[in-house]
Design a protein around this motif. Sequence first.
Motif, PDB file in Angstrom:
ATOM      1  N   THR A   1       0.848  -1.192   0.000  1.00 47.90           N
ATOM      2  CA  THR A   1       0.000   0.000   0.000  1.00 47.90           C
ATOM      3  C   THR A   1       0.876   1.231   0.000  1.00 47.90           C
TER       4      THR A   1
ATOM      5  N   THR B   1      -5.538   5.497 -14.492  1.00 50.41           N
ATOM      6  CA  THR B   1      -5.387   4.050 -14.372  1.00 50.41           C
ATOM      7  C   THR B   1      -6.629   3.362 -14.904  1.00 50.41           C
TER       8      THR B   1
ATOM      9  N   GLY C   1      -6.722  -4.950  -0.679  1.00 46.75           N
ATOM     10  CA  GLY C   1      -7.856  -4.823  -1.606  1.00 46.75           C
ATOM     11  C   GLY C   1      -7.599  -5.477  -2.956  1.00 46.75           C
TER      12      GLY C   1
ATOM     13  N   TRP D   1      -5.252  -7.539  -3.767  1.00 46.25           N
ATOM     14  CA  TRP D   1      -4.901  -8.951  -3.638  1.00 46.25           C
ATOM     15  C   TRP D   1      -6.175  -9.800  -3.584  1.00 46.25           C
TER      16      TRP D   1
HETATM   17  N1  LIG Z   1      -6.778   3.474  -9.232  1.00 51.44           N
HETATM   18  C1  LIG Z   1      -5.562   3.576  -8.689  1.00 51.44           C
HETATM   19  N2  LIG Z   1      -4.789   4.660  -8.967  1.00 51.44           N
HETATM   20  C2  LIG Z   1      -3.554   4.746  -8.413  1.00 51.44           C
HETATM   21  N3  LIG Z   1      -3.014   3.856  -7.562  1.00 51.44           N
HETATM   22  C3  LIG Z   1      -3.743   2.780  -7.239  1.00 51.44           C
HETATM   23  C4  LIG Z   1      -5.043   2.571  -7.780  1.00 51.44           C
HETATM   24  N4  LIG Z   1      -5.524   1.411  -7.292  1.00 51.44           N
HETATM   25  C5  LIG Z   1      -4.572   0.916  -6.469  1.00 51.44           C
HETATM   26  N5  LIG Z   1      -3.502   1.740  -6.436  1.00 51.44           N
HETATM   27  C6  LIG Z   1      -2.268   1.525  -5.690  1.00 51.44           C
HETATM   28  O1  LIG Z   1      -2.200   0.179  -5.292  1.00 51.44           O
HETATM   29  C7  LIG Z   1      -2.027   0.081  -3.903  1.00 51.44           C
HETATM   30  C8  LIG Z   1      -2.680  -1.166  -3.380  1.00 51.44           C
HETATM   31  O2  LIG Z   1      -4.074  -1.102  -3.465  1.00 51.44           O
HETATM   32  P1  LIG Z   1      -4.935  -2.005  -2.564  1.00 51.44           P
HETATM   33  O3  LIG Z   1      -4.434  -3.400  -2.734  1.00 51.44           O
HETATM   34  O4  LIG Z   1      -6.366  -1.794  -2.873  1.00 51.44           O
HETATM   35  O5  LIG Z   1      -4.563  -1.576  -1.123  1.00 51.44           O
HETATM   36  P2  LIG Z   1      -4.948  -0.208  -0.375  1.00 51.44           P
HETATM   37  O6  LIG Z   1      -6.069   0.403  -1.153  1.00 51.44           O
HETATM   38  O7  LIG Z   1      -5.354  -0.674   0.955  1.00 51.44           O
HETATM   39  O8  LIG Z   1      -3.696   0.578  -0.381  1.00 51.44           O
HETATM   40  C9  LIG Z   1      -2.609   1.365  -3.372  1.00 51.44           C
HETATM   41  O9  LIG Z   1      -2.045   1.705  -2.146  1.00 51.44           O
HETATM   42  C10 LIG Z   1      -2.215   2.338  -4.456  1.00 51.44           C
HETATM   43  O10 LIG Z   1      -0.884   2.771  -4.294  1.00 51.44           O
END
Ligand SMILES: Nc1ncnc2c1ncn2[C@@H]1O[C@H](COP(=O)(O)OP(=O)(O)O)[C@@H](O)[C@H]1O
Lengths: 552, 142
Positions: free
Chosen positions: A502, A538, A513, A515
């Motif tokens: 994260t 993204t 999330g 994962w």
């Molecule tokens: N739509 C997005 N835009 C930018 N970065 C993202 C996006 N979705 C996920 N990330 C990146 O991926 C990481 C991991 O996401 P996630 O596994 O959902 O964990 P969390 O949301 O708890 O950090 C996030 O912390 C973020 O850095």
Amino acid sequence: MKTSVYVNLQRKIIVITLLVSFAPLILLGVTIYHQLAIKYKQKIVEQIRYRAVAQAEAVDLFLKGRTAILSAMADTHKFDYMIEGNNLAHIFEVMNSRAGAFVDLGVIDSTGQHKAYVGPYNLKGLNYYNQPWFGEVMSKGVYISEVYMGYRKIPHFIIAVRRQESQQAWILRATIDPEIFGGIVRAAQVGKTGDAFIVNKERIFQTNPRFSGSIHSQSKLDTTLFGGSTTVIELRDGDGKKRLYAGTWLKNKKWLLVINQEAAEEMAGLFTTYMEVVIIVAGILAIVLTTIFTTRLTVRRLREADTKMRELNAALVQSDKMAALGKMAAGVAHEINNPLAVILQKTGWMEDLLAEEKFQESENIEEFKASIKKIEAHVERARKVVHNMLGYVRKMEPLLEDVDINETLSQTITLLENYAKTNNIEIAPDFADSLPIIASKQDQLQQVFLNLISNAIDAISTDGLIKVISERNDKYIIVKIIDNGPGIPEDQQGKVFDPFFTTKEIGRGTGLGLWISYDITEKLGGTIHLSSREGEGTIFTIQIPIVHPEKK
Amino acid sequence: MDTFSVLVVDDEKDFLETLVSRLKKRKIDTHGAKSGEDALKLIKNRPFDVVILDIKMPGGMDGIEALRAIKKIQPLTEVILLTGHASVETSIEGMKLGAFDYVLKPVKLEELLPKMLQAFEKKNNHDQKVRSAKIRETLKYW
Ligand SMILES: Nc1ncnc2c1ncn2[C@@H]1O[C@H](COP(=O)(O)OP(=O)(O)O)[C@@H](O)[C@H]1O
Ligand SMILES: [Mg+2]
Ligand SMILES: [Mg+2]
């Protein structure tokens, strides 16, 4: 840099293919040409030799004929008759009408005195006693001179015969027309570069050559190169071109008849016609073009296959990683959940005891209770992490239910809409009209969508747009969550699906999330895929297999 | 039939003792067993309404085997499975073997108790049905 590998490969294949296809062709061509050239040259040598022999015979015949006529005239007329009046002119006329080529005719007595003369020059009365040919003819009887200037100061040659008439000898002498004689020799000359002439042993031209020199001048040709009968040799002339020479000594052994021509001109017959050259060039061009074309095609296929391979490998590595992590997580979860269970029972026990009356009076009772609550809250926090990690949130029942993806997306959006609006983020749905109802797991899909849209909201933070698109192809329903947030740096793109990765501050992100989302979609037989560009946004693409529900 | 008898089976001594104490404090007739084998010994001697059974116990008999044996000896006893790592497969197997429900560790008593009560109710219903069936049967021959 990857590209250059393929460009190199392509170049190599093309070069090798062309080499392999042309080398034997060229070798064969050269060999055949060589063989042909040798044969052809032999033929040409034969030809030119034959021409030289034939022409020499013709020249010899010519001289023999003139000599015979002259001899006949001398033998059949008396000296006195010859020198009298117009008799010589009459004989001259007869001779010319029989054989031609005589320029003049004269009668010379044994003292060298020119007694009678018919011809264009005024030679009567001159004395030839001291001329070299006079002695020759007097001793040998018949004499054909070489070309010389004589009294007339014009290059010419003569035929002279001696007549023995009782006590006195006299000479009948005729000049041969150099033009006619030259013409006979030149009859052997062929082509643009061909030449035919006669030289004597001292290299003096006896007839006018076509090139390089004129009658009575010195030739550069080395006459000693020519042997007994007919000799053919190849020599380089002044400007370096090869010439083929055929030389035959005439019967008198003084004159060499030479025929020559540029070797290249004769060989030109070997070279192919314009049409054939065009066909060959077209053939070569066709080979080169097909080689380039097929090579390009092959290399492109190779490249595509490589790319697919790499993608497949990446996917394999990813799913391997996930499987290993899953096993590890299950083990870890057990080891953590059991102590957590003990802690929770102990705190529960403490609460139970604190509820007893005797403790109610204690002054710190509230402090105790608060502390216990805190412990429980943190146990809960740890529990959530572990449960999330294992995807416990998911219902464990294996049964599939009827799922309407658009409906599920709508519900998810409703859940997040208000929160998004307060941050000035618009969530824009764009759903395909008629998606099939599929057999899947609604709760789990909802959790995936929730994770992805929440992530998008987190990423944008304020002011932005999230597009939620649904569409389908033959096999899959495709959902795309597109945000115009900051994007994911390239070096992080491989890690975001890892558990606990994260970039969010502690307490806000668990890093679970994506994962879980990955795990869920994979277990449902689908895929999840991200493409992102820093500064632009993204795109998360989920493919969910279209499984038709069983008819009830 | 109003006394509620419970057997807790878990290899984790601290967990077992505490849970037993807390249930006893709530006037529930609670016994503890630290292994599947111990649990079976107790069950052979007397019936229990509800058994709380940890699925994963290292060494000897594991939860699923214990569940199978318990159901053989006391088919009407309701079993609630406890699990520290939810493997879908074992939980489903447990449910198929007749477990009442499963609960994920860690669990608060406030969540566990309602499940126990539900199980107890179900068992009571069963008992009642069995009893009235017996009564009807007896009546028939009267
Ligand atoms: N739509 C997005 N835009 C930018 N970065 C993202 C996006 N979705 C996920 N990330 C990146 O991926 C990481 C991991 O996401 P996630 O596994 O959902 O964990 P969390 O949301 O708890 O950090 C996030 O912390 C973020 O850095
Ligand atoms: Mg997240
Ligand atoms: Mg255990």
